[in-house]
Design a protein around this motif. Structure first.
Motif, short mmCIF file in Angstrom:
data_model
loop_
_atom_site.label_atom_id
_atom_site.label_comp_id
_atom_site.label_asym_id
_atom_site.label_seq_id
_atom_site.Cartn_x
_atom_site.Cartn_y
_atom_site.Cartn_z
N SER A 36 -15.53 17.85 -5.65
CA SER A 36 -14.11 17.53 -5.80
C SER A 36 -13.23 18.25 -4.78
CB SER A 36 -13.63 17.89 -7.21
OG SER A 36 -13.50 19.31 -7.36
N LEU A 37 -13.81 19.24 -4.08
CA LEU A 37 -13.02 20.00 -3.11
C LEU A 37 -12.66 19.19 -1.88
CD1 LEU A 37 -14.77 23.50 -3.24
CD2 LEU A 37 -12.74 22.72 -4.47
N GLY A 38 -13.29 18.03 -1.74
CA GLY A 38 -12.95 17.14 -0.62
C GLY A 38 -13.69 17.52 0.64
N GLY A 39 -12.94 17.54 1.74
CA GLY A 39 -13.56 17.75 3.04
C GLY A 39 -13.42 16.49 3.89
N LYS A 40 -13.98 16.53 5.06
CA LYS A 40 -13.82 15.41 6.00
C LYS A 40 -14.82 14.29 5.77
CE LYS A 40 -13.98 18.69 9.04
NZ LYS A 40 -13.51 19.79 8.17
N ARG A 41 -15.82 14.55 4.93
CA ARG A 41 -16.86 13.55 4.62
C ARG A 41 -17.51 13.02 5.90
NH1 ARG A 41 -16.76 15.40 -0.48
NH2 ARG A 41 -15.10 14.54 -1.77
N ILE A 42 -17.72 13.90 6.85
CA ILE A 42 -18.23 13.50 8.16
C ILE A 42 -19.57 12.80 8.05
CG2 ILE A 42 -19.11 14.40 10.35
CD1 ILE A 42 -17.00 16.66 10.02
N ARG A 43 -20.47 13.36 7.28
CA ARG A 43 -21.83 12.82 7.25
C ARG A 43 -21.93 11.45 6.60
NH1 ARG A 43 -20.40 17.66 7.57
NH2 ARG A 43 -21.50 19.04 9.00
N PRO A 44 -21.32 11.23 5.44
CA PRO A 44 -21.39 9.87 4.90
C PRO A 44 -20.61 8.85 5.74
CG PRO A 44 -19.97 11.24 3.54
CD PRO A 44 -20.68 12.16 4.50
N VAL A 45 -19.50 9.27 6.31
CA VAL A 45 -18.74 8.36 7.17
C VAL A 45 -19.60 7.94 8.37
CG1 VAL A 45 -16.78 8.17 8.76
CG2 VAL A 45 -16.43 9.11 6.47
N MET A 46 -20.27 8.89 8.98
CA MET A 46 -21.12 8.55 10.13
C MET A 46 -22.27 7.65 9.72
SD MET A 46 -21.29 11.74 12.73
CE MET A 46 -19.92 11.97 13.88
N THR A 47 -22.82 7.88 8.54
CA THR A 47 -23.90 7.01 8.05
C THR A 47 -23.42 5.58 7.94
OG1 THR A 47 -24.79 8.88 6.75
CG2 THR A 47 -25.57 6.67 6.19
N LEU A 48 -22.25 5.38 7.36
CA LEU A 48 -21.75 4.02 7.16
C LEU A 48 -21.22 3.40 8.45
CD1 LEU A 48 -20.01 4.24 3.66
CD2 LEU A 48 -22.37 3.67 4.26
N LEU A 49 -20.66 4.22 9.33
CA LEU A 49 -20.22 3.69 10.63
C LEU A 49 -21.41 3.19 11.44
CD1 LEU A 49 -17.47 6.25 11.74
CD2 LEU A 49 -17.11 3.84 11.20
N ALA A 50 -22.50 3.96 11.41
CA ALA A 50 -23.69 3.54 12.14
C ALA A 50 -24.27 2.27 11.55
CB ALA A 50 -24.74 4.66 12.12
N CYS A 51 -24.29 2.17 10.23
CA CYS A 51 -24.78 0.95 9.58
C CYS A 51 -23.92 -0.24 9.95
CB CYS A 51 -24.80 1.14 8.06
SG CYS A 51 -25.34 -0.32 7.14
#
Length: 325
Positions: A36-51
């Motif tokens: 719940s602390l949030g963050g930039k979510r870099i890793r899942p965003v990159m996963t979905l951008l690559a897909c």
């Protein structure tokens, strides 16, 4: 093609829906708190951008993307415990809000949850992605061990440091890009090139993180400034400072490493920062960051993947290089 903002919105909605209907709640509440602390979510965003670069439908990559985020947060939870950090994203770390034993056990449960999410990857990609993730997870443990060992060493060579952050930080970003590409239907050559790009983005990102620990702002960085200096962590900045410092500057840094001497935390941070400034360490670090980022863009624009729609991935990568937190 989805925008980064649309993908981030999807990730936040999916992450917010992660709830553990299991007992005891005392085991799972710290996990939900961490996510719940949030963050930039870099890793899942990159996963979905690559897909999305190879497929219009990202649904099949959502579960592994969430698994990458849960695993990343697990590493932060244990990292904070090992570093005895008080704050993460301007909130109390788990071992401070609860206790050490809770941080250890809830972290272990997070790692299992990450594997469960990644295990929901559909066929025919499941084994390939699980194998990639398992290798990556072990590499991250190796990187963390190197990081801890470096704290006890008087000197660390720059190449050794780069290898440490490759393992501790870069391989997970690379794994995310390759995972997304595989699920999206990329060829082996395309997926491998994105993996290489992820390594270079990760290296640039970690050196930038080292720099923000000294030159960032607590309110935006989400952690106390100078934490790496206080615990004598071998960052890129410290390694270059020892390499370039004169005898007096080295003597000053060595004096502040001795806890028997009398000084406040802020005095130590200021002394090291003054030396970094005198040696232009910030400019040197920025040059290294720029170099790794250029290599990443070269990989993304290579003939193997240049025909794919990677505009959003490149935009997101550029956003990371301009971050203040």
């Amino acid at each position: 093609m989805l925008t980064t903002e649309q993908i981030l919105e999807r990730i936040e909605a999916e992450t917010g829906g992660i709830y553990f209907d299991l007992k005891p709640r005392s085991l799972f509440e710290p996990i939900e708190y961490t996510l719940s602390l949030g963050g930039k979510r870099i890793r899942p965003v990159m996963t979905l951008l690559a897909c999305n670069a190879f497929s219009d439908n990202i649904d099949a990559a959502v579960k592994p993307a969430l698994g990458m985020e849960v695993f990343h947060n697990f590493t932060l939870l244990h990292d904070d415990l090992m570093d005895q950090a008080d704050k993460r994203r301007n909130k109390l770390t788990v071992h401070k809000k609860w206790n050490t034993n809770t941080a250890i056990l809830s972290g272990d449960a997070m790692m299992i949850a990450a594997y469960q999410l990644i295990g929901e990857t559909g066929e025919p990609h499941l084994k390939r992605i699980l194998d990639l993730f398992s290798v990556t997870a072990m590499e991250i443990c190796c990187g963390q061990q190197y990081d801890m060992e470096f704290e006890q060493r008087d000197t660390v060579a720059e190449n050794d440091y780069i290898e440490m952050i490759r393992l501790k930080t870069a391989v997970l970003i690379a794994c995310c890009l390759k995972t997304g590409a595989i699920v999206g239907g990329a060829s082996e050559a395309e997926a491998s090139k994105l993996y290489d790009a992820g390594l270079n983005i990760g290296l640039a990102f970690q050196i930038q993180d080292d720099m923000l620990d000294v030159y960032g702002d607590t309110d935006t960085f989400g952690k106390n400034i100078g934490g790496d200096i206080l615990c004598n962590k071998k960052t890129y900045l410290l390694i270059k400072a020892y390499e370039l410092a004169d005898s007096k500057q080295k003597e000053t840094m060595e004096w502040y490493k001795n806890p028997a001497n009398s000084f406040t935390p802020q005095e130590k941070i200021s002394a090291y920062t003054d030396i970094y400034n005198a040696l232009c360490i910030r400019d040197i670090a920025q040059s290294r960051i720029d170099g790794f980022f250029k290599l990443a863009m070269r990989d993304i624009d290579s003939p193997e993947v240049g025909r794919s729609n990677l505009k959003e991935l490149k935009r997101f990568a550029n956003m990371l290089m301009l971050r203040e937190s």
